[in-house]
Design a protein around this motif. Structure first.
Motif, short mmCIF file in Angstrom:
data_model
loop_
_atom_site.label_atom_id
_atom_site.label_comp_id
_atom_site.label_asym_id
_atom_site.label_seq_id
_atom_site.Cartn_x
_atom_site.Cartn_y
_atom_site.Cartn_z
N TYR A 23 136.01 -7.20 66.80
CA TYR A 23 136.10 -8.27 67.80
C TYR A 23 134.86 -8.27 68.69
N THR A 79 141.93 -3.75 75.59
CA THR A 79 141.26 -4.11 74.34
C THR A 79 139.75 -4.15 74.54
N TYR A 93 142.42 -9.93 73.97
CA TYR A 93 142.60 -9.68 72.54
C TYR A 93 141.48 -8.80 72.04
N GLY A 94 141.71 -8.17 70.92
CA GLY A 94 140.67 -7.33 70.33
C GLY A 94 141.24 -6.04 69.81
N CYS A 95 140.36 -5.04 69.65
CA CYS A 95 140.82 -3.72 69.23
C CYS A 95 141.39 -3.01 70.46
#
Lengths: 708, 215
Positions: free
Chosen positions: B76, B149, B207-209
């Motif tokens: 991401y 994230t 959002y993302g890792c």
């Protein structure tokens, strides 16, 4: 005809899988051959590498759902991909929703009525998914499935039953009534028959923004259903909008536990009755539960769950607040018998026995109440302000706790000294005059209240933790109300005493025994101080203990000599101030952490570093050497350690705490019989000896002057 | 007797009043993992930057500060760096005098963990333009902010108040093509601030890792 199709099928039906290192993906059909106009089910199967997972339609705190994009022949139509119930996957402070092992996503495909019989049809799909273990990899690829079209079609003997089972297990919408309440947590209650026989229930919201996914859901069950405590997410609209999602649970079927799931669309509303009789059964391996509740239905009563009890039982807004208030009042009452508080209050109670006439006792009672309330509300105010300022999150890493434990330890020590009669500032004040003294009595009553509340703080963590835990999640007004409830309960016994001469008469007549009681009560205070000193030492280490005990010593000196007059008072305060100037660092939580890691000193190491042409700073020190510790606190600042790092200076420490002949010899070599000794070897140069009383400036000058 | 008590309590009460605030704070430490409320004061921090200097929020008082949680191994993050999306935003904002702090909370041994020199080399390789890269291998700063994230974005106004937290844009995907037509929440919030408006979208779900905190 059917026969012919069945014969044809093995020849014409085939699937093109797609593999990555982490996921193997393939399409399977419930039908070995399809007929014109029929609707049938295919599944997208993901076989996921062990310890890795892919994601549900709402991936939770991170991650991304699997996507499928169909490329179908003209006239064919594919429905939405359907999602089996996911698992909750915790990762550090996050909780994600997804799948591990193998997952099958059913998709319904409609065959056009005019599909030509006797030909094969190929379904292509482009896939995209994210697969994660502790790291995440976005992957994608194409899969295809080719099926013959026959006039009747035929089932796939392997996949038809499997797919039927997967479809049957999909979470389906039900008519079950479900309510979501306001607040944080908001209570989700859902109708479900035989809820008391289920285990491991979990609610998965469809929206990413609805819930704080990582918060424990504290599931409960009852005769008519189950319920969850849900913390709001970014939307922050629990109880004000419908909440949709999936509830998954396990139920015993044929001797084995089977997972079931259904969809709910909860409407705003208060809790449904009969949904929270007892804690739900959660197994050890169930990741959605709070660890306290593992172990069985309605079984374990931890301080946390009992504390949350009244609020849970009451449910909705006003009732919850009333229950919390009642609990706060009760908690306040109990605080009176805490070991830190009882001595303070006992003495106040004794003063009523000291012949105070009814009017005065009553006035003191009222003023005491005001003192307690003011302090509790001030406490609430501080809490609200801290919360408003966002400090709650920041508190942990500012390490202010040592200052609290140290400060309270000193306070209890001082109270103990006073109870022993070591200092009685009153002796001074008595001569000032009756008018002031009686006013002093009023102020005294006020501060007895304030002191009792302050004294209560360390002894009462379990009670305060609940009140505070509830209060911090509430609007400021509710926070104030809970603290007011605590205060009222806390003040009640003594106020009642002050208003009831009948009770006061039951206190024995004043006499020498009162002095004795007072003296004896000093010892619980000292015990509390000892305990706090231990906590403080745990927080700050031996240096912290040294600082705290030095302060206690200076404090006792100051209060002892103060009785001899103004000069001695000033002297005592000066001693205290001087001690504080040296000892404040551990107390304030400024740990003298040496950012530059010190290497152990040895003559060989010094020679090796000099041969490399590195500058060296050597600190000869010992744990018992007060000057050394003061120097280390004053001079070895972050600036100095940064300068060391910048200039590549090797920092060696020679610790002479225990007898060491080699260090002793090195000291003698520089004309010293003991520590401290500070040496700076510039790169390639001879060492210079730094002064025994070190400052930041001296160190920086030395390494600037000699180093470059 | 009661007079003596009064004087004593008067003295000690004063000391007590000073302790009480600290006592309250001690109690608050029980509060779990709570993210900072938008509109509340951003927690101060004290961490080392990639060049070894200690950096605090306090030193940027009076300036707008952007915090960007990052991890170079995260797809991401790569979406936003391979497309120059993040670097462009860094350039725009720092040109306007805004402080951009990239924060790495990956623990040693976890994906994205780097020491100072590695962080600087990587930043140069991808032409990143933050004001500083903060190294938070213990995760203390990340947990204080509730960073979940990578990326996870925070905007702190010159008064030290958190005015935006959440996703960088409205496309929660690692696919580069999702950048097309995405609404960048950070840019929108900065535009609101520049126009003297309240930030319209002040909080979104990031959002993302996951941030690779120490276990």
């Amino acid at each position: 005809m059917i026969f012919a199709a069945a014969l044809l099928a093995p020849l014409q039906s085939f699937a093109e899988p797609f593999r990555t290192e982490n996921v193997e993906t393939e399409l399977h059909s419930a039908r070995a051959a399809v007929a014109p106009g029929e609707r049938f089910t295919v599944v997208l199967r993901q076989k996921i590498r062990e310890h890795w997972h892919t994601y549900w339609r709402n991936p939770g705190d991170s991650g991304e759902p699997t996507e499928i994009t169909w490329r179908l022949p003209a006239g064919y139509a594919a429905g939405e991909m359907q999602w089996p119930a996911p698992e909750a996957i915790p990762f550090s402070i996050l909780v994600n929703y997804g799948y591990s092992g193998e997952v099958l996503f059913p998709v319904e495909i409609t065959v056009p009525r005019n599909a030509p019989v006797g030909q094969s049809v190929t379904f292509n799909a482009d896939l995209y998914w994210l697969v994660c273990s502790d790291v995440c990899i976005p992957e994608g690829g194409a899969v295809s499935l080719t099926l013959p079209v026959t006039s009747q079609g035929s089932d796939d003997t392997i996949w038809a039953p499997r797919i039927a089972a997967v479809v049957a297990a999909l979470p389906r919408p039900t008519n079950a009534e479900a309510h979501i309440g306001t607040g944080s947590p908001g209570r989700l209650s859902v109708e479900l028959a035989n809820a008391t026989a289920i285990r491991n229930p979990y609610f998965f919201p469809f929206s990413r923004d609805a819930l704080n996914n990582a918060a424990p859901q504290s599931p409960r069950v009852g005769p008519s259903g189950l319920s969850f405590d849900l913390q709001p997410g970014i939307d922050d609209n629990l109880g004000r909008a419908a909440l949709a999602g999936v509830i998954a649970y396990e139920v015993q079927a044929g001797g084995a536990w089977t997972r079931r799931a259904f969809e709910v669309n909860a409407q705003p509303g208060g809790p449904l009755p009969g949904t929270d009789a007892q804690g739900a059964t959660l197994t050890d391996d169930f990741v959605g539960g709070a660890p306290e509740q593992i172990g069985g239905a309605g079984g374990t009563q931890t301080s946390e769950s009992s504390g949350a009890g009244p609020a849970e039982a009451a449910g909705g807004g006003v009732t919850t607040l009333l229950a919390a208030l009642a609990f706060a009042f009760l908690g306040g009452l109990i605080l009176n018998v805490m070991p830190c508080v009882l001595p303070v209050l006992s003495i106040k109670a004794l003063s009523f026995a000291g012949g105070a006439h009814a009017g005065e006792a009553r006035r003191h009672g009222i003023i005491y109440l005001v003192g307690v309330m003011a302090t509790f509300l001030a406490l609430a105010g501080v809490l609200i302000a801290l919360r408003g300022a966002g400090e709650s999150a920041g508190w942990g890493f500012q390490f202010q706790a040592p200052w609290v434990t140290g400060g309270l330890g000193l306070l209890f020590f001082a109270i103990g000294l006073n109870l022993l009669g070591v200092f009685e500032i009153g002796g001074n004040a008595q001569g000032i005059g009756a008018g002031l003294a009686s006013r002093g009595g009023d102020i005294g009553a006020f501060f007895t209240g304030a002191l009792a509340v302050v004294a209560a703080t360390p002894c009462t963590a379990p009670f305060m933790a609940f009140a505070v835990g509830y209060a911090v999640t509430q609007p400021p007004l509710a926070t104030l109300a809970v603290f007011a409830g605590l205060g009222l309960g806390f003040a009640a016994p003594l106020v009642a005493l002050s208003f009831m001469p009948a009770l006061q008469r039951r206190i024995p007549k004043p006499g020498p025994w009162m002095e004795r009681v007072k003296n004896v009560l000093a010892f619980p205070m000292f015990a509390a101080a000892v305990w706090l000193a231990w906590v403080f030492a745990e927080q700050t280490g031996a240096i912290g203990a040294l600082a705290l005990l030095s302060l206690a010593l200076a404090l006792s000196f100051a209060v002892y000599v103060a009785r001899w007059g103004r000069f001695w008072l000033i002297a005592g305060v000066a001693v205290l101030a001087l001690t504080a100037a040296f000892a404040w660092r551990p107390l304030a939580g400024v740990a003298p952490v040496e950012a530059v890691v010190a290497e152990a000193w040895s003559p060989e190491r010094v020679e090796a570093l000099r041969a490399e042409g590195k500058p060296i700073f050597v600190n000869f020190t010992a744990a018992w050497c007060v000057t050394c510790k003061v120097n280390e606190g004053v001079a070895f600042t972050p600036r100095v350690s940064a300068a060391f790092a910048e200039r590549g200076i090797a920092y060696l420490k020679a610790d002479w705490t225990n007898r060491d002949d080699i260090i002793a010899a090195a000291l003698a070599e520089h004309g010293r019989a003991g520590v401290p000794l500070y040496l700076y070897y510039p790169a390639g140069g001879e060492p210079s000896v730094l002064p025994q009383l070190l400052t930041e400036g001296i160190v920086l000058d030395a390494i600037d002057g000699g180093g470059e | 007797m009661s007079k003596i008590l009064s004087k004593r309590t008067l003295l000690i009460g004063g000391v007590g009043a000073a302790v009480i605030g600290a006592g309250a704070g001690l109690l608050v430490t029980n509060k779990a993992q709570a993210a900072v409320d938008t509109g509340a004061r951003a927690p101060n921090f004290s961490v080392r930057d990639a060049s070894g200097a200690t950096r605090t929020l306090a030193e940027f008082a009076g300036r707008t500060v952007i915090l960007e949680w990052t991890n170079r191994g995260c797809p991401y993050v790569q979406k936003h760096y391979n497309s120059q999306n993040m670097q462009d935003l860094q350039g725009e904002t720092t040109d306007d005098g805004i402080v951009w702090l990239s924060v790495i909370s990956s623990a040693p041994g976890e994906q994205g963990y780097v020491d100072g020199p590695q962080a600087l080399v990587h930043a140069r390789e991808v032409s990143a333009q933050p004001s500083a890269i903060l190294l938070d291998p213990t995760g203390v700063m990340g947990r204080a902010y509730g960073a979940r994230t990578t990326p996870h974005m925070y905007i702190i106004n010159p008064e030290g108040v958190l005015v935006y937290q959440g996703a960088i844009d409205d496309r929660p995907s690692a696919r580069p093509e999702t950048l097309q037509g995405a609404t960048n929440y950070v840019r929108a919030a900065l535009a609101d601030l520049a126009a003297g408006r309240a930030v319209a979208t002040a909080q979104t779900t990031p959002y993302g890792c996951s941030v690779k905190y120490a276990a």
